[in-house]
Design an enzyme around this catalytic site. Sequence first.
Site, PDB file in Angstrom:
ATOM      1  CD1 TRP A   1      -1.923  -2.328   1.646  1.00  0.00           C
ATOM      2  CD2 TRP A   1      -3.138  -1.118   0.204  1.00  0.00           C
ATOM      3  NE1 TRP A   1      -2.972  -3.114   1.236  1.00  0.00           N
ATOM      4  CE2 TRP A   1      -3.743  -2.394   0.359  1.00  0.00           C
ATOM      5  CE3 TRP A   1      -3.716  -0.194  -0.667  1.00  0.00           C
ATOM      6  CZ2 TRP A   1      -4.895  -2.748  -0.330  1.00  0.00           C
ATOM      7  CZ3 TRP A   1      -4.868  -0.545  -1.330  1.00  0.00           C
ATOM      8  CH2 TRP A   1      -5.452  -1.817  -1.169  1.00  0.00           C
TER       9      TRP A   1
ATOM     10  CG  ASP B   1     -33.075   4.418 -11.952  1.00  0.00           C
ATOM     11  OD1 ASP B   1     -34.207   4.212 -11.484  1.00  0.00           O
ATOM     12  OD2 ASP B   1     -32.304   5.287 -11.503  1.00  0.00           O
TER      13      ASP B   1
ATOM     14  CD  GLU C   1     -37.747   4.958 -12.889  1.00  0.00           C
ATOM     15  OE1 GLU C   1     -38.217   4.901 -11.738  1.00  0.00           O
ATOM     16  OE2 GLU C   1     -36.668   5.524 -13.148  1.00  0.00           O
TER      17      GLU C   1
END
Length: 672
Positions: free
Chosen positions: A82, A329, A383
Amino acid sequence: MEPWQQLVALDSYLEPYAETIRRRADYISALEDRLTGGNQSLADFASGHEYFGLHLRNNQWVFREWAPNAEAVYLIGDMTGWKEDPGFSLVPAEAPGVWEIQLPADRLGHKDLYRLRIYWPGGSGDRIPAWTRRVVQDPETLIFNAQVWVPDSPYVWRHPGFVCPDRPPLIYEVHVGMAQQEKKVGTYSEFVDRVLPRIAAAGYNTIQLMAVQEHPYYASFGYQVSNFFAASSRFGTPEQLKELVDAAHGAGLCVLMDLVHSHAVANEAEGLSRFDGTDYQYFHSGARGHHPGWDSRLFDYGKPEVLHFLLSNCRFWLDEYGFDGFRFDGITSMLYTHHGLEKAFVSYEDYFDNSVDEDALAYLCLANKLIHEIREDAVTIAEDVSGMPGLSLENKSGGIGFDYRFAMGIADYWIRVIKEYSDEHWPLGTIWHELTNRRAEERTISYAESHDQALVGDQALIFRLIGKDIYAHMHKDDPRMTVDRGVALHKMIRLITLATAGHGYLNFMGNEFGHPEWIDFPRAENNWSYAYARRQWHLADAPDLKFKCLGDFDRAMIETAKKCAILSKAEPALLWHHESDKVLAFERNGCVFVFNFHPAQSYTDYRISAPAGTYTTILDSDAESYGGHGRLYSGQRHFTLHEDTHDGPRDFLQLYLPTRTALVLFRESDKS
């Protein structure tokens, strides 16, 4: 005749806007040429997922990312401790704004966690790669990271090449996480074992799968997407999602995905917001880039790189997971700069003024063209609450290309009827108008309620009708009047909505048996409880409860719709409407539907005009097996009678119509 001219020819009210329609059509055509360069297909263009992101090819890893404002980019993760490692530093690629790195195969391993560290002028930040296909959350730190995913054995499809049959969609809307009964997050595998068989047995032929794309906040119901190419890992692995789709195909079910391209989560560490330090990389800058109602980011559909990302996303889910199409959507939010907020669409001018985002309109048109280019049998559903003309009309006829649009106003209207009218004043004429008012040239899908009406803060139809009595008085032997009324009307509302539907029908899981509780996902306000983020299937199975009666009626209703083939045939034809009697009757494809909504009055020998013939009762909502009172004979045959009136001759049925009862009569033969 040009396609745009066909659209105008279908609706004379569009003639004043013909020039705008032509200009939009020219813009869409020019945009496609710009994206493809005129030398490749749209499907070839939409293959960015094979170029960007992490890929193991020829025994080496190749990773690419688009970050035009970046000054330096590093891969960090398990393989670097990391920390920034010069050996994992990306370099500029040939394409402008693209960074890449090539690594030996042994430098990354299956399940390694990683992310990007991006430096830009004046700052830096850690980001999850935009094109990553796997994101997981640490259960302790709750931090999300990308994950290398190269299992030893790729998933082997048992039903490759599945083709959606050409049939009206009977959609079962589902959410995998809350599909189980236990107070936890359900898995893809549990869904296959426990829920999929229920859907098939109930007679539905299509699944609409919610919350597939990765989203950091579970309670967003999957609508605040962070990682557009990653299937949500909270439900399982990519192979387990593929197994779900495959198993559904084996059961003959089409699988649609709830695709969210209308906005993106505002999170920066997990999502795309300020990915390379700018707020305008994927989104509009400033206020236009933020949705005021959803607190999310709004895509800039005029940017080729954004279109590449979104179009490739459409192709990815078809190619990689075998989905059979999408429910798009938030179309209204995409189409208008006001997003439909506090907006009533009352005239055609609303579809052609300067509030329309024509870049979004062009994207939707190209997305539909792409999807149907890849899969001719694919299904796309819009939609949209605005009623934009041409939305569910083929591209070749001048439309945007969706196969269907939702008749969203119907569910809202049922709520209004229940809230604002006493039973004896239900406006049957207006109800009929709302149920059948649609554009003749476009295909629609109706529903009495979806997940929207079941969310906490709202109420499912059954709870609006029964209230708290649903918790203690649903036993078959309990004669509670409120329950008796609610059960009867619940059946009638759902049947008349299906029977008048244009070309398809939708139900949200559990609503078919009158699930007693709203949906409330775990969140701080409810102490992170899963009590309401589940479905209590045992209620639908209990033989002594009326929940089972409602579920059995829904199954019979779906079977009746198939037998009558009502959704693939002509529009319903009104036979009788009597406002004070509260009786409504109509015919569709040889079946006569009769509804007595009167709360107190039953009728004997009630005459209803009908085509001459012999009819058999094939569905009776008052049957005891469906929680009714059994006031009619099962399978009773009816013969039309004939009379001459001052308005001319007519044929009619003479029926016994119990209060709050619906009948479906199947015409066996014409009267000789």
